[in-house]
Design a protein around this motif. Structure first.
Motif, short mmCIF file in Angstrom:
data_model
loop_
_atom_site.label_atom_id
_atom_site.label_comp_id
_atom_site.label_asym_id
_atom_site.label_seq_id
_atom_site.Cartn_x
_atom_site.Cartn_y
_atom_site.Cartn_z
N LEU A 107 0.82 -1.21 0.00
CA LEU A 107 0.00 0.00 0.00
C LEU A 107 0.86 1.26 0.00
O LEU A 107 0.51 2.27 -0.64
N ILE A 108 1.97 1.24 0.72
CA ILE A 108 2.89 2.38 0.70
C ILE A 108 3.43 2.60 -0.71
O ILE A 108 3.52 3.74 -1.19
N LEU A 109 3.77 1.52 -1.39
CA LEU A 109 4.27 1.64 -2.75
C LEU A 109 3.20 2.16 -3.70
O LEU A 109 3.47 3.00 -4.57
N ILE A 110 1.96 1.65 -3.55
CA ILE A 110 0.87 2.11 -4.42
C ILE A 110 0.61 3.60 -4.19
O ILE A 110 0.41 4.36 -5.14
N ARG A 111 0.63 4.01 -2.93
CA ARG A 111 0.47 5.43 -2.64
C ARG A 111 1.60 6.24 -3.29
O ARG A 111 1.38 7.32 -3.84
N GLY A 112 2.80 5.69 -3.26
CA GLY A 112 3.93 6.36 -3.89
C GLY A 112 3.79 6.45 -5.40
O GLY A 112 4.29 7.40 -6.02
N VAL A 113 3.11 5.46 -6.00
CA VAL A 113 2.91 5.48 -7.45
C VAL A 113 2.11 6.71 -7.87
O VAL A 113 2.42 7.35 -8.88
N PHE A 114 1.08 7.05 -7.09
CA PHE A 114 0.28 8.23 -7.42
C PHE A 114 1.14 9.50 -7.36
O PHE A 114 1.00 10.39 -8.19
N LYS A 115 2.03 9.55 -6.38
CA LYS A 115 2.94 10.71 -6.30
C LYS A 115 3.92 10.70 -7.46
O LYS A 115 4.22 11.76 -8.04
#
Length: 296
Positions: free
Chosen positions: A96-104
């Motif tokens: 989930l941290i990585l997916i959130r980072g993808v949006f950034k």
């Protein structure tokens, strides 16, 4: 007393359901508020901002932060029920941290001709590839960890093992309560420290490194928790494969913790190796146990 608090107050199914519902409302509300602030700055005030308000896609970053906090709660919730799910939740939080980072990452893409290998673009490719790899590894982890036998045992040995298991569960309940209060205090302190730093810098819309705010330190707590679970398990079983498996979970969590302070590219390697190591050791443990059972 700690067991009563953990079982009857902070980790009940009804509280979990309520927190899940409230988290969903907060996530939706924060998403709309973030979009509203973006529209206010850009279309009402006509200002060009940076950081969190530089792009409407960044609004997705905010609700994901609330979902991650809820996932951290679920991790502690399942600690007293299943070590396997507890470790699996660590891996899910990383995804989930990585997916959130993808949006950034998407808001920092360099779309000029010939710039596909720029640092910002590579960050997106690394994160996307890591998310896919971790999703597959987590699936394998749950599949190989679904069966945890201990070989054949006599009725007397089974009764003794059941009594030891109850003490092990009791220890995990106490640990989950301690980690809950520690994480709560850490969250309040980290958030307050971040807000103070923003005010001191005079930039209230800068993109926050939420990983550094909370999850970097949270995984330090999890390392301590993993070590204590390993030590508690020694009172429950002297099975060599179980001891090695629990030890491997400590190593896996340490590798995940190291990823927070590593550069792009190296961080993703730490993550994949950390999760892959936990999955591989779980698979080897299962195979070892099956061979022992066949010989018995």
């Amino acid at each position: 007393m700690a067991t009563k608090l953990s079982a009857d107050l902070f980790f009940t199914p009804s509280l979990r359901a309520k927190l899940g519902r409230y988290t969903l409302f907060l996530a939706i509300g924060s998403f709309l508020v973030h979009l509203g602030l973006y529209g206010f700055y850009h279309y009402v005030l006509g200002e060009d901002t940076v950081g969190l308000l530089s792009d409407p896609i960044n609004a997705i970053y905010t609700p994901f932060s609330f979902l991650l906090v809820y996932e951290a709660y679920l991790l502690l919730y399942y600690l007293q029920h299943s070590t396997t799910i507890y470790v699996g939740k660590q891996y899910e939080i990383i995804v989930l941290i990585l997916i959130r980072g993808v949006f950034k990452d998407m808001t920092h893409l360099d779309l000029r001709s010939g710039s596909w290998s720029s640092a910002n673009n590579l960050e997106l490719w690394y994160d996307l590839a890591t998310v896919m790899a971790l999703f597959a590894l987590i699936l394998v982890f749950y599949r190989v960890s679904g069966r945890q036998g201990f070989g054949a045992a006599s009725p007397t040995e089974s009764n003794q093992r059941d009594a030891k298991m109850q003490r092990f569960i009791l220890a995990k309940k106490n640990l989950s309560a301690v980690l809950f209060f520690a994480a709560l205090g850490l969250g309040i302190y980290s958030f307050g420290d971040w807000l103070y730093g923003l005010r001191a810098a005079g930039d209230l819309v800068a993109t926050p490194n939420v990983n550094a705010i909370f999850f970097d330190h949270f995984f330090t707590l999890l390392i301590l928790g993993d070590v204590l679970i390993l030590l508690f398990s020694l009172f429950y079983t002297d099975d060599f494969p179980i001891i090695i498996r629990n030890s491997s979970f400590v190593i896996s969590t340490i590798l995940l913790k190291l990823s927070f302070g590593a550069e792009s590219g190296i961080a993703q390697v730490f993550i994949i190796v950390g999760v892959g190591f936990g999955v591989a050791m779980s698979a080897i443990t299962l195979r070892y146990q099956r061979r022992v059972e066949r010989r018995a």
